[in-house]
Design an enzyme around this catalytic site. Structure first.
Site, mmCIF file in Angstrom:
data_model
loop_
_atom_site.group_PDB
_atom_site.id
_atom_site.type_symbol
_atom_site.label_atom_id
_atom_site.label_comp_id
_atom_site.label_asym_id
_atom_site.label_seq_id
_atom_site.Cartn_x
_atom_site.Cartn_y
_atom_site.Cartn_z
ATOM 1 C CG HIS A 170 -7.426 4.546 1.672
ATOM 2 N ND1 HIS A 170 -6.553 4.196 2.680
ATOM 3 C CD2 HIS A 170 -6.649 4.991 0.651
ATOM 4 C CE1 HIS A 170 -5.314 4.404 2.300
ATOM 5 N NE2 HIS A 170 -5.330 4.895 1.066
ATOM 6 C CG ASP A 183 -1.864 9.622 0.257
ATOM 7 O OD1 ASP A 183 -2.115 9.215 -0.900
ATOM 8 O OD2 ASP A 183 -0.883 9.211 0.917
#
Length: 478
Positions: free
Chosen positions: A97, A379
């Protein structure tokens, strides 16, 4: 007469100086001030230094700037590069994102005041930003898998909420989408002009920031798309492991990795001193400050050029930030060396990599379904995949990071297919563990069967076990 000669001499001297100046500018020996949008570069305030060249030694500020990924000029990328006799067959995109508001707050301090509405005349800007907002406002009836239909399609709070996507995050993925459109659609014609829902596979976790990031990239890739053709599936796990998430051995590797992180932190006396100083500033116990993960909030201040918080006891400052960021970088270095994380990564990434090669195999057989795949993730999704692929030198996923798998067909030998892996626009194919040896063959592409063999067999061998399947590797004893 004397005056006239002096005038001619001065004129000649001025012409000579002008010629020298232009020559130096041409050869880039002196800087040239350029105008942007009609404004001189000298009159524009530079918010942050531009990380053009990598410093000779590890620099936490440089690394933090790369992590922020502030949108600027379009970056150069190697996506879509192949010899002329190769045809692009399918593309599989994994993204983190975009820029977000912190997930944690530093206790007893004022949170950074970031506006999460999307405003066209505010930096960072993208030409499609207004059109994106307009198009998202028409998508209230979009058909998404539950519970995604309850999430907002774009950020719209005057004061950001925890973890909310910012305007920077939207612009980052509008840029990503536009870049991929120019390469895969305009140049390689990956999708037909009458593309349908079947050509796409879209999946996201249940966070608004991942859904909105996916929509921003998709809008850059397919501007003004038909909402009836778009269907996002919901993935409950950040590992995108679908129905294969139960893996006891993976969890054991994770526990060992977390123990390694803890011991490294205990050895870092400078880090403990910095935490102690910061705890005194905000007047809480050091343990409570550490649990608040202050670097998350500090990175938001840094990326948005907002001063670090102050109290009556003093201010958190750049030195505090540099020490914590340096420890993060040291942690990543030791993680690569100790390789405890690798075991976790191999088992954590296997389900999604197995899904990916299955889709690529179907595309290689000539099927046209799901030839463009988008996983909007975190992540903690990309990091295990990078490690599992053997990309040990890859940086931790920045905001709006992208990892792309390309499948190519050799037109001269139609039965042969090749794969390329790209991370943030850089071709890392021959740095992967399954294609390092193939680089010596001097062939421009990596055989697709190398990736297939790696996922179906070599990943288990890398664990040092005789397991022949993901289930066996996850449940082996010892």
């Amino acid at each position: 007469m004397v005056f006239r000669n002096r005038f001619l001499l001065l004129l000649a001297l001025a012409a000579l100086l002008a010629f020298l100046s232009l020559s130096l500018q041409f050869f880039h020996l002196i800087p040239v001030s350029t105008a942007k949008n009609g404004v001189s570069s000298k009159s524009r305030k530079r918010i942050m230094p531009n990380p053009v060249t990598e410093p000779p030694v590890m620099d936490p500020i440089y690394e933090a700037l790369l992590y922020c990924n502030i949108p600027s000029v379009p970056e150069r990328s190697m996506e879509g590069h192949a010899p002329h006799h190769f045809k692009l067959v399918s593309v599989h995109v994994f993204i983190r994102h975009g820029d977000r508001y912190p997930l944690y707050a530093i206790p007893k301090t004022k949170q950074p005041e970031i506006d999460c509405t999307l405003v066209a005349n505010r930096k960072p800007y993208h030409p499609k930003l207004e059109a994106f907002v307009s198009h998202m406002s028409k998508g209230s009836g979009a058909s998404f898998e539950s519970p995604l239909h309850s999430l907002p399609l774009y950020p719209n709070h005057p004061l950001c909420e925890m973890g909310e996507l910012t305007q920077t995050g939207v612009v980052q993925h509008l840029q990503n989408g536009q870049l991929l459109r120019d390469i895969y659609l305009k140049k390689h014609k990956l999708l037909p002009s009458d593309w349908s829902t079947d050509h796409l596979y879209l999946e996201t976790t249940g966070k608004s920031r991942t859904l909105q990031s996916g929509l921003a990239l998709l809008y850059g890739f397919l501007p003004d798309f038909d909402w009836k053709k778009i269907y996002f599936r919901h993935q409950p796990s950040a590992l995108f492991c679908s129905g294969n998430c139960y893996c006891p051995v993976r969890n054991q590797y994770l526990e060992k990795e977390q123990r390694r992180q803890y011991l490294l932190r205990l050895k870092n006396s400078q880090l403990e001193r910095i935490y102690g100083e910061m705890a005194k500033i905000v007047d809480i116990p050091t343990k409570q400050l550490r649990a608040a993960n202050p670097i998350d909030s500090m990175l938001c201040h840094f990326c948005h050029n907002v001063s670090f918080p102050c109290t009556r006891n003093g201010c958190i400052d750049m030195e505090h930030f540099k020490v914590i960021k340096t420890h993060q970088i040291e942690d990543e270095r030791e993680r690569r060396e100790k390789k405890l994380y690798l075991g976790y990564a191999l088992l954590g990434a296997h389900p999604i990599l197995n899904q990916t090669i299955s889709r690529m195999q179907r595309a290689a057989e000539g099927r046209k379904e799901e030839i463009f795949t988008l996983y909007s993730a975190h992540d903690v999704t990309l990091s295990p995949i990078l490690s599992a692929l053997g990309l040990t030198e890859a940086r931790f996923p920045r905001f709006a990071a992208r990892l792309i798998f390309e499948l190519w067909q050799d037109r001269e030998k139609p039965s042969e297919h090749s794969v390329r892996i790209l991370y943030n626009g850089i071709d890392v194919t021959f740095h992967t563990s399954f294609c390092q040896e193939h680089k010596r063959s001097h062939k421009p592409m990596c055989p697709f069967e190398n990736l297939v063999r790696f996922v179906q067999k070599d990943m288990f061998a890398a664990l040092g076990s005789s397991s022949a399947s993901y289930y066996e590797a996850c449940h082996r004893e010892g």
